[in-house]
Motif scaffolding. Structure first.
Motif, mmCIF file in Angstrom:
data_model
loop_
_atom_site.group_PDB
_atom_site.id
_atom_site.type_symbol
_atom_site.label_atom_id
_atom_site.label_comp_id
_atom_site.label_asym_id
_atom_site.label_seq_id
_atom_site.Cartn_x
_atom_site.Cartn_y
_atom_site.Cartn_z
ATOM 1 N N PRO A 72 0.816 -1.228 0.000
ATOM 2 C CA PRO A 72 0.000 0.000 0.000
ATOM 3 C C PRO A 72 0.851 1.280 0.000
ATOM 4 N N THR A 73 2.019 1.217 0.585
ATOM 5 C CA THR A 73 2.842 2.416 0.738
ATOM 6 C C THR A 73 3.883 2.551 -0.363
ATOM 7 N N VAL A 74 4.459 1.445 -0.780
ATOM 8 C CA VAL A 74 5.566 1.462 -1.735
ATOM 9 C C VAL A 74 5.037 1.133 -3.136
ATOM 10 N N ASN A 75 5.359 1.995 -4.100
ATOM 11 C CA ASN A 75 4.855 1.744 -5.456
ATOM 12 C C ASN A 75 5.584 0.555 -6.088
#
Length: 196
Positions: A72-75
């Protein structure tokens, strides 16, 4: 003195960059005991066998859980770069262990060959109740071999997880080669060195 050093460095040609062979899983496999060898090591030295598949699967699961937690945080691109580095560390660690094993086998062979030499004057056996140096070297090489085999299993799981998570085969990172400095850049460096 500074002038001599500047003249020395200005007159020396730029060194060609050292090319280092990338560490791949295939290279690690060449240095690591095969499954048959690992079984023989376990049996011959009374050591716990390595469950290759369990280590491989556990590492694969670890990577998958980690990627899901970061998602969810890291692309996607950042995650791929992160996983590339982590897999590289696993493969590098397995390579180090496999190289260490290879070296320890060489030492064990040399010590064992010395024992077989009929003309040597040294004691053939260790002190009563203790193993000889050659026997200890062989056992240490066997332990190192099983360690290398286990770390190869972990690296295999990491490489498999990378493919499952990114859709691409893992390849070791190879730094781009820096272009060689031109003559004017070398002259500029020598001039700046002379200026202090």
């Amino acid at each position: 003195m500074a002038q001599k050093n500047a003249q020395k460095s200005a007159s020396q040609p730029a060194r060609a960059p050292q090319t280092q062979q990338p560490i791949t899983l295939e290279l690690v496999a060449l240095l690591t005991p095969t499954p048959v060898q690992a079984d023989k090591l376990s049996a011959a030295f009374g050591l716990d066998p390595v469950d290759f598949d369990s280590v491989c699967e556990a590492t694969d699961e670890q990577f998958t859980l980690s990627a899901k937690a970061l998602h969810p945080t890291v692309n996607e691109t950042a995650l791929k770069i992160h996983l590339q580095r982590i897999v590289g560390a696993f493969v590098g660690s397995a390579h180090g262990a496999a190289t260490f094993y290879s070296n320890k086998v060489t030492v064990a062979r040399e010590l064992t060959m010395k024992l077989a030499n009929e003309d040597r004057d040294e004691d053939r056996d260790g002190v009563s109740g203790f193993d000889s140096r050659a026997a200890r070297a062989r056992e240490f090489a066997a332990q190192s071999g099983l360690t290398a085999f286990a770390l190869y299993a972990a690296a295999s799981g990491a490489v498999h997880a990378f493919k499952e998570l990114t859709g691409e085969e893992w390849k070791p990172y190879v730094a781009p080669t820096a272009p060689s400095r031109s003559v004017s850049a070398q002259a500029t460096a020598a001039q700046m060195d002379a200026l202090g």
